[in-house]
Design an enzyme around this catalytic site. Structure first.
Site, short mmCIF file in Angstrom:
data_model
loop_
_atom_site.label_atom_id
_atom_site.label_comp_id
_atom_site.label_asym_id
_atom_site.label_seq_id
_atom_site.Cartn_x
_atom_site.Cartn_y
_atom_site.Cartn_z
CB THR A 59 36.63 30.14 38.58
OG1 THR A 59 37.31 30.92 39.56
CG2 THR A 59 36.66 28.67 38.97
NE ARG A 119 39.26 31.63 46.41
CZ ARG A 119 38.20 32.41 46.42
NH1 ARG A 119 37.15 32.13 47.17
NH2 ARG A 119 38.16 33.51 45.68
CB VAL A 174 46.22 28.34 46.23
CG1 VAL A 174 45.76 27.89 44.85
CG2 VAL A 174 45.97 29.83 46.45
CE1 TYR A 217 48.79 41.79 43.73
CE2 TYR A 217 49.57 43.81 42.71
CZ TYR A 217 49.10 42.52 42.60
OH TYR A 217 48.93 41.95 41.36
N PRO A 243 52.00 41.20 33.81
CG PRO A 243 50.03 40.04 33.56
CD PRO A 243 51.26 40.11 34.41
CD GLU A 250 35.58 37.75 38.86
OE1 GLU A 250 36.09 37.26 39.88
OE2 GLU A 250 34.60 37.26 38.27
CG PHE A 251 43.69 42.95 39.92
CD1 PHE A 251 44.63 42.12 40.52
CD2 PHE A 251 43.87 44.32 40.02
CE1 PHE A 251 45.70 42.65 41.22
CE2 PHE A 251 44.93 44.86 40.72
CZ PHE A 251 45.85 44.02 41.32
#
Length: 252
Positions: A12, A35, A60, A152, A182, A188-189
């Site tokens: 999305t 979602r 997920v 992360y 990458p 939107e990260f």
């Protein structure tokens, strides 16, 4: 030539959306997943002008929802040729001693367990047919740890290890497994990482030209169109201004 079926998670926005748009023009039928049902519906409608597409709305992190969605696919959509495990996130940028348990859970549940849940739903069909291609979206954070990246980075190191393990375990079944890692991509990260703080998110890319979702989509298409005997196993990609996870050349 029959169109291959590609299932894309996190479709999305960002890399997932760019990949869906590109593959819709590249001889693929698409199963787009995410979602946000409203965004999925809008994307599905747009892509229908190019190819056959269906959507699956699930988180997920929810193993039962993932399994139900994949098992519930119409028979003509169950022969999934390509799985693109793109869904992922970063939450917070705190030193380990100040980290949020909620943020940690979100990153591990989505980046690691979510990838496993979706893969578990798709891989048995690939092994039964002795063919398929899995593309896992990793990160430079899965190759190099950086300050305040702790959990992360750990989650993306896990993705790197899982990808290598998949490649070994699935080798007898002629299944290709690719990792794309990458550096800085303008999606939107950062907005998610900084919990909707637009100003902080904008600072991440200030003074440089980052990668775009379309750049990674181009690489994914290239990988998927390689000859049968060729697999691009592990790819790291940076914008020109980036030299490592922490070294970036910014213009004044």
């Amino acid at each position: 030539m029959n169109k291959r079926i590609a299932l894309i998670t996190g479709a999305t926005s960002g890399i997932g959306e760019a990949t869906a748009r590109l593959l819709s023009r590249s001889n693929f039928r698409l199963i787009i997943c995410g979602r946000r049902a409203d965004r999925l519906a809008a994307l599905q409608q747009a892509l229908r002008e190019q190819t056959e597409v269906i959507s699956l709305s699930f988180d997920v992190r929810d193993q039962q929802s993932v399994a139900k969605a994949i098992q519930g696919l119409p028979e003509e959509w169950k022969t999934i040729d390509v799985l693109i495990n793109n869904a992922g996130n970063a939450h917070g940028l705190d030193p380990i001693q100040k980290g949020s348990l909620e943020d940690w859970d979100a990153m591990i549940d989505i980046n690691v367990k979510g990838l496993l849940y979706v893969s578990k739903g798709v891989i048995p069909g690939m092994t039964a047919r002795n063919k398929g291609h899995i593309v896992n979206l990793g990160s430079i954070a899965g190759k190099e740890v950086y300050p305040n990246g702790n959990v992360y980075c750990a989650s993306k190191f896990a993705v790197d290890a899982l990808t290598k393990g998949m490649r070994m375990d699935l080798n007898p079944f002629n299944i290709k497994v690719t990792s794309i890692n990458p550096g800085m991509v303008d999606t939107e990260f950062s907005l998610v990482r900084f919990k909707g703080d637009d100003e902080k998110a904008a600072q991440v890319y200030k003074g440089l030209e980052p990668l775009k979702g379309e750049d990674i989509a181009d690489i994914i298409r290239y990988v998927l169109e390689a000859p049968t005997h060729v697999v691009l196993a592990d790819i790291t990609v940076f914008p020109t201004a980036q030299g490592s996870s922490t070294l970036v050349k910014r213009n004044a």
